[in-house]
Design a protein around this motif. Structure first.
Motif: not given
Length: 321
Positions: A108, A159, A161, A240
């Motif tokens: 992440r 994951a 962003v 996420m």
């Protein structure tokens, strides 16, 4: 969660670290202090002094849940003069980070990107679907990392962003009343420089160009309060999706020209801010104003401090302290 914050001694990274600690997370800050300041790292965070390129393989262990990546050089003007510095630090450092995350099984990542990737947009406000035209190596290095994250998500289930910031300003007020604000050296951002002039620490403010196709001839920018920006990172962590790279613009949706910003600084501080017009700065887009509808819709994010006067007032209080 156990979280690694690269560049956590910088302006935005330190404020995000503070919010993470206040939310009960275990935070490790990795920073080489080349542009950050150790005094800015909030108490409660573990600090590791080092460069991502050199130590990330030792620092990032499988017990981490996610990484928030802020470690980058951010001076667009300098990047035009020293492009190699920005490619080496911003892109290669990020690729080393992705290698270490893959090896440790940490899947992440929240990435500090920039609205500068859009260059001079076809229309404003700018949605995430707008064509990207990075006008300088700084923006190009950030966009390259965005592309790398997309590939990592597809190939290896990351994951990710990317949060594309518009202009960040203000100071964060912690629960104990302490303030966290900008400490760049040298300072390159308009509001803190204007405040330094108001405080008598500089003689004048140079505005880079007054012949842009805007109402008063100066560049127009969207400003976002640093506390609002930091809050979006926590929301991104909670939403996420494995194997997916998501991109969000973060801004207020309001544009202010450089002259308008100076007028607000004069009004808030009650001091004169002498200005001088200089040549255009290479790589500066004319107008950058965000559409943050996607962030509001998918992250549930909404600016709590949208007024430019509030951002200037908080930054002024930080400078005076």
């Amino acid at each position: 969660m156990r979280l690694l914050v690269t560049g956590g001694a910088g302006y935005i990274g330190s404020v995000v670290t503070a919010l993470l600690l206040d939310s009960g997370h275990d935070v490790v800050v990795l920073d080489d202090l080349s542009t950050g300041h150790q005094v800015a790292i909030p108490k409660g965070a573990q600090f590791v002094h080092g460069r991502v390129h050199d130590v990330i393989g030792e620092v990032l262990t499988p017990d981490f849940d996610a990484v928030l990546h802020f470690a980058a050089f951010i001076a667009a003007g300098e990047s035009v003069r020293k492009p190699e510095k920005y490619w080496e630090n911003n892109l290669i450092g990020s690729l080393r980070l992705l290698d270490a995350m893959r090896s440790a099984g940490v899947r992440r990542l929240v990435f500090s990107s920039t609205a500068n990737v859009y260059g001079d947009p076809d229309a404003v406000p700018i949605p995430e679907t707008a064509v990207t035209r990075p006008p300088n190596p700084y923006a190009a290095s950030k966009l390259a990392v965005d592309h790398a994250l997309a590939g990592e998500a597809t190939a290896h289930g990351l994951a990710a962003v990317s949060l594309r910031y518009f202009n960040v300003a203000g100071a964060h007020v912690r629960a104990d009343g302490s303030l966290m604000g900008e400490r760049h050296d040298p300072e390159t951002h308009l509001i803190p420089i204007a405040l330094q002039v108001a405080a008598g620490r500089r003689d004048k403010l140079e505005l880079y160009g007054d012949d842009y196709p805007t109402p008063d001839g100066t560049c127009v920018r969207d400003y976002i309060h640093v506390t609002d920006l930091a809050a979006a990172h926590l929301l991104a962590l909670s939403t996420m999706e494995p194997g997916t790279h998501r991109v969000f613009n973060l801004g207020n949706g309001n544009g202010f020209s450089n002259r308008q910003v100076v007028d607000v600084v004069r009004e808030v501080t009650g001091h004169p801010v002498p200005t001088e017009i200089g040549p255009r700065r290479e790589g500066d887009p004319v107008t950058l104003v965000a559409s943050s509808e996607k962030a509001q819709r998918e992250l549930g994010w909404k600016p709590a401090k949208p007024a430019l006067s509030q951002m200037v007032a908080d930054a002024w209080e930080f400078l005076r302290r």
